[in-house]
Design a protein around this motif. Structure first.
Motif: not given
Lengths: 649, 141
Positions: A507-512
């Motif tokens: 999730e965090e990578a996709q948000e980044a």
């Protein structure tokens, strides 16, 4: 003035240095409220402070201690050293702005956290931590050892190398342990200006002592005409297919254009290290990166390297008494106040790097490795206190190794830059190349590390100890370990990225990725200039530090094995370096501003709120994990001892 | 907590004196040792440049010298004056030392007056030292 009178100035200036250090440590500790913003200064360092300490840490003492010595001993055979300012600026232009934006969005404060959030990779977390420890203990430790030796020599043996090392270590621990990142930032500004002044001052003294720039070049000219002198002013071809230093013979000398290229890659590793990421992520906003990289790093630091370091090195080449140590000894007799002031600059530069390294290593070990895996219940105050203890232990380890195990220290120090360069691929994946997958990044770095270890003394000495003799030595085919590592790294990344799922990110990578794509979209004008920009960069790399360096041998004069003649009053290879430094500043400016890669960008960044998860009590799992770690460590030790007894020496 | 402007200003001041102050001191000492008026003049120029840079930084951050800085400056001036007078009376000074010292003091005094008069105006500068005391009872007459 008597010898005793001469001796007073260095302690006097050291006292001033310690007083200033204590003042800024107190300011930092008060602003930190002891532990609350210890690790990242509350992400409030001014952009100008960050720009200056990035420059100071990058220059460190290496260019003064190592770079000038390289030139004094081997001449201008590795012109990659002279492009240090540009080489250090280019990765900053490429990475810093995007790293800062992602860090702000995900509220991250270090490279280790960035790897964990984006790639969810424990391996990359450990590698980043190991690189930080290598910089703190090895790379900076070796430079501190060189300074301790100079102090011991200047004091005529009155102060031993160990005592000098302990003093330098105590100063380091005092300001890093108490003041944290804020002290590194604040005191770092003063250390940087002292370091830059030191190099400029020493270069000035060299010019005065040698009778000016023309006389210095006359000396170089005479040297080039002497037996075996011409080789000091040329690279020995593009590549030599030798088995490596210590194994195979080479014709002429072993420094080819590709040696220079590999060294250039290693320099670029510093800007991909967890140390620079620590500064970047502690910065208040991203508005200073373009100016910092263009004018401070490429312009000022680059100029100081290509002029100042080159002048100091060239003087040592002409006359061994004018090498750095010899010059300081002469100044100690003639002008001890100048010697003390300029030497303080060298100490300040190395201490800035060492302090930053110790803080980053301590934080990584405690906050990013020990706490998440073994003791998640650690309070913030306990985390800070434990980090202080670890910083103290690392400092002590470094000081003891400087005295007791200099060979091992040297082997460890040689690994820091090339290993750090292997972190380019995951950083490229995070900031620009979205197709680099998690498994590709981790495996690539693993292969890169193997490539570096197998082409550096530490790797083949360890293998030799275990009974396996490699058929090559250091830097086979005259190619630096950084390049060997990256060749293996890139190969693995390309193959594994092609065969693994490119959308399998957390999730965090996709948000980044979403955030960077939506906020840092490059304008149409910059996009149109893209092809031109990359062509110019590649051409610069080819000619300034790549195979095109062979043209530098005779571009501004004629030189061959029997001697040389300059057409511009200075060695052709040095004039070539000056020309490409000037062009390099232009390229860094173009990339930073016109290509918008580091340009100022005003934006209020709201923190990303991840989905809430229930917290579970991890204590039993953590205890089990610690037990396994201890058992694995003990087993590995026993195995290594057994293998060494069975097959090795 | 953000880095306050005061902290940043103080950092710049420390950096300026680390370079120009200590550089100036080194050139002064070198001039005295070599008995060269030109080198001591260079040292004086460094110190003046330090003051000018300090004042520029003050201007950027819209503040004057802090009381600690003023005390340190006056204290150092006092120590230098005492050393100079002691040197004159001891009789060990060369003419170059003598003129170098006088130049330094002249430049510092003139610079100090120039700074005060540009910052506060001539009358205001005088008022900095002329402490007015109110006398009770006078006002009623």
């Amino acid at each position: 003035m008597t010898d005793a009178g001469n001796m007073i100035w260095l302690p006097l200036f050291a006292l001033f240095y310690v007083a200033v250090m204590l003042f800024w440590t107190r300011v930092a500790a008060l602003e930190n409220r002891n532990y609350e913003t210890y690790f990242s200064a509350g992400h409030t360092l001014s952009p100008w402070i960050s720009a200056i300490i990035l420059a100071g840490a990058s220059l460190s003492g290496w260019f003064l201690l190592g770079g000038s010595t390289e030139i004094s001993v081997r001449g201008f055979t590795q012109p990659g050293i002279l492009q240090g300012g540009i080489l250090l600026a280019l990765p900053g232009v490429l990475f810093f702005k995007r790293m800062w934006f992602i860090g702000q969005r995900l509220r991250l404060s270090s490279q280790t956290e960035l790897f964990r959030s984006y790639f969810d990779s424990d391996f990359l977390v450990v590698v980043s931590t190991a690189v930080a420890v290598l910089f703190a203990v090895g790379f900076a430790g070796l430079q501190l050892r060189a300074l301790s030796e100079i102090i011991a020599a200047l004091s005529g043996g009155m102060i031993s190398q160990l005592i000098a090392g302990l003093f330098l270590g105590a100063v380091l621990f005092a300001y890093v342990g108490i003041g944290g990142m804020r002290a590194v930032g604040y005191f770092g500004v003063i250390q940087t200006v002292l370091a830059l002044t030191g190099v400029v001052g020493l270069a000035g003294f060299v010019l005065i002592s040698t009778g000016g720039f023309t006389h210095l070049n006359d000396g170089l000219q005479a040297l080039a005409e002497g037996p075996d002198g011409a080789g000091l002013f040329m690279v020995s071809g593009v590549i030599q297919f030798s088995a490596g230093l210590g194994r195979g013979a080479v014709s002429g000398h072993a420094e080819t254009a590709l040696t220079s290229f590999g060294l250039a890659l290693a320099f670029m590793g510093f800007q991909a290290s967890p140390l620079t990421a620590k500064i970047v992520m502690s910065t208040r906003n991203a508005n200073g990166f373009a100016a910092g990289q263009t004018w401070v790093m490429a312009g000022v630091v680059g100029g100081i390297i290509v002029f100042g370091i080159a002048i100091i090195g060239a003087a040592g080449l002409v006359d061994a008494n004018m090498s750095l140590g010899g010059m300081l000894a002469q100044l100690q007799t003639d002008s001890p106040w100048f010697m003390a002031w300029l030497f303080l600059g060298a100490i300040a530069g190395v201490q800035l790097l060492a302090g930053l390294g110790l803080l980053t290593a301590g934080e990584s070990l405690v906050r990013h490795v020990y706490k998440p895996y073994f003791h998640s219940g650690l309070s913030r105050m306990a985390t800070v206190n434990l980090t202080r203890i670890v910083i103290g232990l690392l400092t002590l380890l470094s000081v003891l190794m400087q005295s007791l195990a200099p060979v091992t220290l040297s082997a460890l120090a040689a690994l820091a830059l090339p290993l750090s360069f292997q972190l380019w691929t995951p950083l490229l994946g995070i900031t620009w190349l979205r197709w680099i997958t998690r498994s590709a990044a981790a495996t690539g770095v693993g292969f890169g590390i193997a490539g570096v270890l197998l082409t550096e003394p530490l790797g083949y000495q360890v293998l030799s100890f275990l009974g396996l003799e490699l058929p090559w030595g250091r830097w086979p085919w005259t190619i630096h370990s950084a390049a060997w590592g990256m060749a293996a790294n890139l190969t693995a990344v390309l193959i594994i990225s092609a065969i693994t799922n490119r959308n399998a990110f957390g999730e965090e990578a996709q948000e980044a990725r979403r955030f960077v794509a939506s906020t840092l979209r490059i304008g149409s004008r910059a996009r149109a200039l893209g092809a031109v920009a990359w062509s110019v960069v590649l051409a610069w790399l080819f000619l300034a530090v790549g195979p095109g360096l062979v043209f530098s041998n005779s571009a501004f004069g004629a030189i061959d094995a029997s001697g040389g003649e300059w057409a511009v009053g200075m060695p052709s290879i040095w004039a070539w370096a000056l020309l490409f430094w000037a062009l390099g500043v232009g390229i860094v400016w173009f990339l930073s501003y016109k290509m918008e890669m580091a340009s100022p960008h005003m934006l209020e960044i709201a923190a990303y709120e991840p989905r809430r998860k229930l917290k579970r009590d991890q204590s039993s799992i953590e205890r089990e994990r610690l037990r396994k770690l201890i058992v694995t460590g003990a087993l590995a030790f026993v195995l290594i001892v057994l293998v060494a007894f069975s097959f090795g020496g | 907590m953000s880095a306050k402007p005061n902290t940043e200003r103080d950092l710049l001041v420390f950096s300026i004196w680390a370079v120009l102050g200590f550089g100036g001191l080194a050139f002064l000492l070198e001039g005295f040792k070599r008995n060269s008026y030109l080198i001591t003049l260079l040292g004086t120029a460094f110190i003046v440049a330090g003051f000018v840079a300090h004042i520029i930084v003050n201007g950027l951050y819209q503040q004057g010298f802090r009381s600690g800085e003023t005390a340190l400056g006056i204290g150092l001036f006092g120590v230098l004056t005492f050393t100079f007078i002691a040197g004159v009376f001891s009789g060990g000074m060369s003419m170059v030392d003598y003129y170098s010292g006088l130049t330094l003091f002249a430049v510092l005094v003139v610079g100090f007056i120039a700074y005060l008069s540009t910052r506060h105006g001539l009358r205001g500068a005088f008022s900095r030292f002329h402490v007015k005391t109110s006398v009770s009872g006078d006002g009623s007459r």
